[in-house]
Design a protein around this motif. Sequence first.
Motif, mmCIF file in Angstrom:
data_model
loop_
_atom_site.group_PDB
_atom_site.id
_atom_site.type_symbol
_atom_site.label_atom_id
_atom_site.label_comp_id
_atom_site.label_asym_id
_atom_site.label_seq_id
_atom_site.Cartn_x
_atom_site.Cartn_y
_atom_site.Cartn_z
ATOM 1 N N ILE A 90 0.851 -1.203 0.000
ATOM 2 C CA ILE A 90 0.000 0.000 0.000
ATOM 3 C C ILE A 90 0.878 1.242 0.000
ATOM 4 C CG2 ILE A 90 -1.779 1.282 1.264
ATOM 5 C CD1 ILE A 90 -2.508 -1.557 2.482
ATOM 6 N N SER A 91 0.591 2.122 -0.951
ATOM 7 C CA SER A 91 1.347 3.370 -1.083
ATOM 8 C C SER A 91 0.383 4.547 -1.052
ATOM 9 C CB SER A 91 2.096 3.342 -2.419
ATOM 10 O OG SER A 91 2.204 4.635 -2.946
ATOM 11 N N PRO A 92 0.800 5.692 -0.495
ATOM 12 C CA PRO A 92 -0.102 6.848 -0.461
ATOM 13 C C PRO A 92 -0.290 7.520 -1.812
ATOM 14 C CG PRO A 92 2.002 7.414 0.524
ATOM 15 C CD PRO A 92 2.055 5.955 0.224
ATOM 16 N N LEU A 93 0.623 7.260 -2.762
ATOM 17 C CA LEU A 93 0.566 7.922 -4.064
ATOM 18 C C LEU A 93 0.468 6.919 -5.201
ATOM 19 C CD1 LEU A 93 3.442 10.553 -3.691
ATOM 20 C CD2 LEU A 93 1.006 10.940 -3.389
ATOM 21 N N ARG A 94 -0.375 7.248 -6.198
ATOM 22 C CA ARG A 94 -0.451 6.391 -7.386
ATOM 23 C C ARG A 94 0.901 6.349 -8.097
ATOM 24 N NH1 ARG A 94 -5.960 8.740 -10.211
ATOM 25 N NH2 ARG A 94 -7.315 8.527 -8.401
ATOM 26 N N ALA A 95 1.548 7.508 -8.177
ATOM 27 C CA ALA A 95 2.845 7.591 -8.865
ATOM 28 C C ALA A 95 3.864 6.691 -8.186
ATOM 29 C CB ALA A 95 3.335 9.030 -8.871
ATOM 30 N N LEU A 96 3.811 6.633 -6.853
ATOM 31 C CA LEU A 96 4.722 5.780 -6.094
ATOM 32 C C LEU A 96 4.418 4.309 -6.376
ATOM 33 C CD1 LEU A 96 7.056 6.142 -4.127
ATOM 34 C CD2 LEU A 96 5.434 6.149 -2.250
ATOM 35 N N SER A 97 3.148 3.986 -6.567
ATOM 36 C CA SER A 97 2.739 2.607 -6.893
ATOM 37 C C SER A 97 3.385 2.155 -8.202
ATOM 38 C CB SER A 97 1.214 2.510 -7.024
ATOM 39 O OG SER A 97 0.592 2.891 -5.834
ATOM 40 N N GLU A 98 3.330 3.013 -9.228
ATOM 41 C CA GLU A 98 3.938 2.682 -10.515
ATOM 42 C C GLU A 98 5.453 2.567 -10.388
ATOM 43 O OE1 GLU A 98 2.507 1.772 -13.410
ATOM 44 O OE2 GLU A 98 0.677 1.795 -12.201
ATOM 45 N N ASP A 99 6.022 3.430 -9.575
ATOM 46 C CA ASP A 99 7.454 3.444 -9.308
ATOM 47 C C ASP A 99 7.893 2.101 -8.711
ATOM 48 O OD1 ASP A 99 9.719 5.058 -9.455
ATOM 49 O OD2 ASP A 99 9.630 5.540 -7.331
ATOM 50 N N ILE A 100 7.146 1.655 -7.707
ATOM 51 C CA ILE A 100 7.458 0.392 -7.022
ATOM 52 C C ILE A 100 7.299 -0.791 -7.974
ATOM 53 C CG2 ILE A 100 6.725 -1.170 -5.156
ATOM 54 C CD1 ILE A 100 8.289 1.306 -4.186
ATOM 55 N N LYS A 101 6.230 -0.742 -8.777
ATOM 56 C CA LYS A 101 5.993 -1.827 -9.747
ATOM 57 C C LYS A 101 7.207 -1.974 -10.664
ATOM 58 C CE LYS A 101 2.887 -3.251 -13.464
ATOM 59 N NZ LYS A 101 1.757 -2.847 -14.318
#
Length: 865
Positions: A90-101
């Motif tokens: 779980i990430s607070p930011l959508r952009a961070l989600s894509e980054d992690i992916k």
Amino acid sequence: MISYMDEPYKAEQINQILNLIVKQWFFSRFKEYSLPQLYGVMEIHSRNNILISAPTGATKTLTGFLSIINELIDSSEKGILQDKVYCVYISPLRALSEDIKHNLVEPLMEMEKIAKKKFSIRVASRTGDTTASEKSKMLAKAPHILITTPESLAIMLSSVKFIEHLKDVQWCVIDEIHALAENKRGTHLSLSLERLQKLSPGMARIGLSATIAPLEEIAKFLVGCEGKKERQCKIADVQFIKQLDLKVLSPVPDLIDAEHGSMHHSMYALMHQLIQAHKTALIFTNTRSATERVVHNLKDKFPSYYTDNIGAHHGSLSKTHRHSLENRLREGKIKVVVCSTSLELGIDIGYIDLVICLSSPKSVARALQRIGRSGHRLHDTTKGRIIVLDRDDLVECAVLLKSAIEKRIDKIHIPKNALDVLAQQIYGIAIQEKIHIDELLKLIKNSYCYKELEKKDFMEIIDYLAGKYISLEDRHIYAKIWYDEETGLIGRKGKLARVIYMTNIGTIPDETSVIVKVNEQVVGTIDEAFLERLKPKDIFVLGGNVYEFKFSRGMTAQVNASVNRPPTVPSWFSEMLPLSFDLALEIGRFRKLLNEQFCAGKSKQQIIDFINSYVYADENASESIYSYFYEQFNYAEIPSHSRIIVEHYSDERGMKHVIFHSLYGRRVNDCLSRAIAFAISRTQHRDVEIGINDNGFYIACDKPVNVMHALKLIKSNEFKKILNMAIDRTEVLKRRFRHCAMRALMILRMYKGHTKRVGRQQISSQILISAVKRISPDFSILKEARREVLEDLMDIENAQKVIEGIEQSHIKIKEISTAIPSPFAFNLIAQGISDILKIEERIEFLRRMHKNVLAKISIKKIVER
């Protein structure tokens, strides 16, 4: 039971549990395990709850995933990898989600190259940007690692089919947990985690956090409890493993007597010099307007250096623009980026070797998070420079730097018992299953944010959702659940329940600009956050003209023109970050120590030596701080955390000002000033003008008012009651009630494919607030709006401690009278006129006041001699 880990594990122990492929990949990229990995990998492998707190670039994310990837590769090689979700990230930011992916898929591909075979480990991101076809693929074949946001997790927990994939989750990783815990998104998430834990009883929770305090409270927020028993959680505190190179810089030797042109030129020359001495720099400002201004001025003053290699990054810019800038940063095509708060979180933006903070970041934690964006690699030095622009800023930043170096971090505020979020989550649970209210209450109280929830408040939310308040149907608010009082069961009501829930879920309110009108003529727009701060008769500037606020309706504010009074609320007020209470107290302690030095008759050199020993200041800074306190001591009195100076003076218009030098931060001063103003209006029948900042507040009136009498009427045991009455008809309560009503689904932003505009939402909420007051002045969602204003937006808890301190004489109060404002009051008095004067005129105004103070001190010294 929350406990700190005393010792890290040994590298050999991690080597024993890692798959050969994972180990080979790891050592092809890194020389050794980082400290966070030595603490965390074994605990995550053993499925223990753990909170890892480390600075940006300290490999927290890899620590969180190394054990999980290892387990999945192991299972794949053994042929026992199942089609289910093993890990929810779980990430607070959508952009961070894509980054992690991206940062997960790449290592998995590299491991497949090493192994020369496919592991078929699926990683997928489910956010608001995920397409319907991508969702269908996830439903058919569940990702082994699911990356999501708090809102999307809540949707999945109430979905008919996908919930089956969440019934045996092994790990839940919450990244940047500090950014979620302090707001209602975190409150919402805490309940979703309890719902997920119910589906997956063996799930381990892993929290990844930047520098924050107190870690014990963040750990409790992460894991919750089981009934009255705390769940186990270990804390790996590796917050200070990177070397810090921090300095406070002044662009000119004298911050008060420098000409505006000289100050302006020196500030940009200093920034330019710092930027050019480094590969890539990141500049943080405290407002979006300042961000744009800095970019423009750097381009304008140094056109041969800054063209396409500089950019602004803040929330008002389009997603496309922000992503383009982030990509160019990663590719090394950008020399400098200027932002407000948008790059504080750990999105991978490549190599930054310098962070510049323009003015104070207002809290030690925020300063370390911002400056931590430099030196992103583990063994790099974190390098930060804070450029100060006035003497208050200088003192604040000098003390902030001391606290950062000495590892004293300000405390986070976690919202508790948010009834609007509770209503939304109960609705989601009822959609997913029939449940007994006792079991439901037990589940909710497992969340740290609701462990003290009273059954009365819980039942009021059940009554609201079950449609007990028939009169609300006149406002098109119908029952959302059924509640059988005999069996104690609740369940969903209506065929559209799931659609309504999923299209209206979330805690972030819709906001838009407010149209400002003089009668029917539109004169401009202001932010809704700015309107929240206004009360009738407040003066503000828009488009260079001065207006008096009358009232608002929906998203329109009515004003009067042609006002001959200076502004009471500066245009940038709603954008400014508030000073943290803990840092404010540290500054207050420093003031007290300096006052003792002056009272003891110490020489100038002795006092400067003390300043140097206390706050790590350079020569210019020490001299400026000495001069500032010397002037305040000789002209008036030095206030501190344990002494409030109440200063009386009258301006040239005959307005009588009473300045409270109460350095407790703007959130506390907001409470104190409103309470005193309310007491004056009730007992002395006077409408007063209020101005506040972090260092104090003033009460002004064209007729005499007895502020000390009003202050004595305010008792700590009645403080909350007084403030509840003081905010009752204010803009801030009206706006916050709309936010709460939307979270509680009393007002729907989406219904049957139609979106309700913010203006219509606000009008609906203003009608609705009257309707709920007729049911009860303490109607649950109205009660929550008051709690949000007083506890989350303001700081009633610490304001009440100040009132208690005054009652118990721990905080002394001394009244003084001055012919002109004392030096410590300059910025408070000048903040309103800053909008009607050009910046050069404002600086000249401050210099003139300063010269008058120096003249009066000289006369005083002559008389004494």
